[in-house]
Design a protein around this motif. Sequence first.
Motif, short mmCIF file in Angstrom:
data_model
loop_
_atom_site.label_atom_id
_atom_site.label_comp_id
_atom_site.label_asym_id
_atom_site.label_seq_id
_atom_site.Cartn_x
_atom_site.Cartn_y
_atom_site.Cartn_z
N ALA A 26 -7.08 -34.93 10.77
CA ALA A 26 -5.84 -35.63 11.10
C ALA A 26 -4.63 -34.87 10.56
O ALA A 26 -3.60 -34.76 11.25
CB ALA A 26 -5.87 -37.04 10.53
N GLU A 27 -4.72 -34.33 9.37
CA GLU A 27 -3.61 -33.57 8.79
C GLU A 27 -3.33 -32.30 9.60
O GLU A 27 -2.19 -31.86 9.71
CB GLU A 27 -3.92 -33.21 7.33
N LEU A 28 -4.37 -31.73 10.18
CA LEU A 28 -4.22 -30.53 11.00
C LEU A 28 -3.33 -30.78 12.21
O LEU A 28 -2.57 -29.90 12.64
CB LEU A 28 -5.60 -30.04 11.47
N VAL A 29 -3.40 -32.01 12.74
CA VAL A 29 -2.63 -32.33 13.95
C VAL A 29 -1.52 -33.35 13.69
O VAL A 29 -0.92 -33.87 14.64
CB VAL A 29 -3.57 -32.87 15.05
N GLY A 30 -1.24 -33.63 12.43
CA GLY A 30 -0.19 -34.59 12.11
C GLY A 30 -0.52 -35.99 12.56
O GLY A 30 0.38 -36.75 12.97
N GLY A 31 -1.80 -36.35 12.48
CA GLY A 31 -2.24 -37.66 12.96
C GLY A 31 -2.68 -38.60 11.85
O GLY A 31 -2.46 -38.35 10.66
N GLN A 32 -3.30 -39.70 12.24
CA GLN A 32 -3.76 -40.73 11.33
C GLN A 32 -5.27 -40.65 11.17
O GLN A 32 -5.98 -40.31 12.12
CB GLN A 32 -3.37 -42.12 11.88
N ALA A 33 -5.77 -40.95 9.98
CA ALA A 33 -7.21 -40.90 9.71
C ALA A 33 -7.76 -42.30 9.49
O ALA A 33 -7.11 -43.15 8.87
CB ALA A 33 -7.51 -40.03 8.49
N LEU A 34 -8.98 -42.54 10.01
CA LEU A 34 -9.68 -43.81 9.83
C LEU A 34 -11.14 -43.54 9.53
O LEU A 34 -11.69 -42.50 9.92
CB LEU A 34 -9.61 -44.66 11.10
N THR A 35 -11.79 -44.49 8.89
CA THR A 35 -13.25 -44.46 8.83
C THR A 35 -13.78 -45.17 10.07
O THR A 35 -13.03 -45.88 10.76
CB THR A 35 -13.78 -45.17 7.58
N LEU A 36 -15.07 -45.03 10.35
CA LEU A 36 -15.64 -45.74 11.48
C LEU A 36 -15.58 -47.25 11.26
O LEU A 36 -15.43 -48.02 12.22
CB LEU A 36 -17.10 -45.30 11.71
N ALA A 37 -15.68 -47.66 10.01
CA ALA A 37 -15.56 -49.09 9.71
C ALA A 37 -14.15 -49.58 10.04
O ALA A 37 -13.96 -50.68 10.59
CB ALA A 37 -15.89 -49.34 8.24
#
Length: 516
Positions: free
Chosen positions: A403-414
């Motif tokens: 996500a940091e590579l593309v300036g995005g948001q990160a989530l877990t599958l949960a």
Amino acid sequence: MERTLVCVPLVGKSVGEMRSEMSSALDAGADVAEIRLDHLARFEPRPDLELLLKNRLLPVLVTFRPKWEGGQYEGDDSKRFAALLLAMELGAEYVDIELQVAQEFLDFISGKRPANTKLIFSSHNYQFTPSTEELGSLVARIQAAGADIVKIATYAVDICDVARMFQVLVHCQERQVPMIGLCMGERGFISRLLCPKFGGYLTFGTLSAGKESAPGQPTMTELLDVYRIKQLGPDTRVYGLIGKPVSHSKSPILHNAVFKSLGLDAVYVPFLVDDLANFLNTYSSPDFAGFSITMPHKETAITCCHDVDPIAKSIGAVNTITKRQTDGKLVGYNTDYTGAISAIEDGIRGLEGNGETVNPLGGRVFVVIGAGGAGKALAVGAKHKGAKVVVANRTYDRAREVAELVGGQALTLADLENYQAAEGAVLANTTSVGMYPNIHDTPLSSKKALSSYSVVFDAIYNPKVTRLMREAAECGATLVSGSEMFVRQAMGQFELFTGSPAPADLMRDIAMKTTR
């Protein structure tokens, strides 16, 4: 001998079953049938051999393998020897005897050997593949023992073991020594496919799965229809899929069908690889001309190439490697990006009913499940197209990294199970969750969360409709199949491999049939 012979092992428990199998072997296109006497539940030498050899439909190789050499016979050697001698007297074209007892067998048949039977002296190693020097010494021992044909079968602990067998086959061919050289096990599978290129005298193909006489034998359908083994020769260029696992892939069926249709002297095989760098270093000759890369080697591949295409470098993963003709250097590319993104864009255009939309991903939320090579490729591709990228992964740290590579948001599958995406969002699964045989699994089980997406893409193409796609359709989403990504990225690979435009209609037609 003009080409490698294809031999079907007959493993029926009765003479009647074996006769039926021989008929099937003839229909399947076999050159030779191997009569495995040790597989018969009850064996009466003269009546049974007469039934098997009289009016036989194919040339035969008679084997009576003892348990100590991987067979099923547990009796006295003298009875084995007598049966094999009788088979020779009845006209068997080949008889296989183990090197360990070759001299005893020659003593037993002294003065009674028919001139029209070729003796195969065989050595089997079910634990590993010896060094090239040890294999060469073994060939010399088998020759010195009086064999007409040398047979060595070893177990491939690593796919690089097979390269040593190929070296020995080539050396024997140069010296005009007929040799059967095969590596058993899944990692030795390519030895059974590529032996015509390296001068192998014979290879084995079974009538169907479950009728193997040794581990790793392909079926006749695979040998003749998929890999076209009777058309392979010294000049055949070898391409293939590097991965772990690879047996599930439909890529060999697609690429080989295209090679056949276009009349190219090329073959595409599965490479089950544990250590990518070691594999690429071992199979460095120009004969091995290009590779597709799948899990888990896509990210490692970028470190193994001398040059990497800028897009692949930004993604941090390579799914295609070619060898530059001028210097043999490895060049890495990524066709996952173009294959998947273009398929998703067309899916959105279809949803909107406007095939002229220039940038259908611009401004949309694009949720990627998975942070491996394919996930990173889609994340980078979506970012380049102006999408707002969300990366969901089993481990949060890995999701955050992409996500940091593309300036995005990160989530877990949960977290994804409760994530409500913005209107018009795209969901793209790049994991293997839901792949055959685990077809009842899904990376997103919440119907409420799934209903947020307008377009759902699943990179899996076996099965063609996954549980994720089926449930997404029930929620009203437009589906983009992994089959479409599969064919589009394969088109890109074909062009990189051959330097020629991909036959799009032909490849799509073959792919659709392949992934039904």
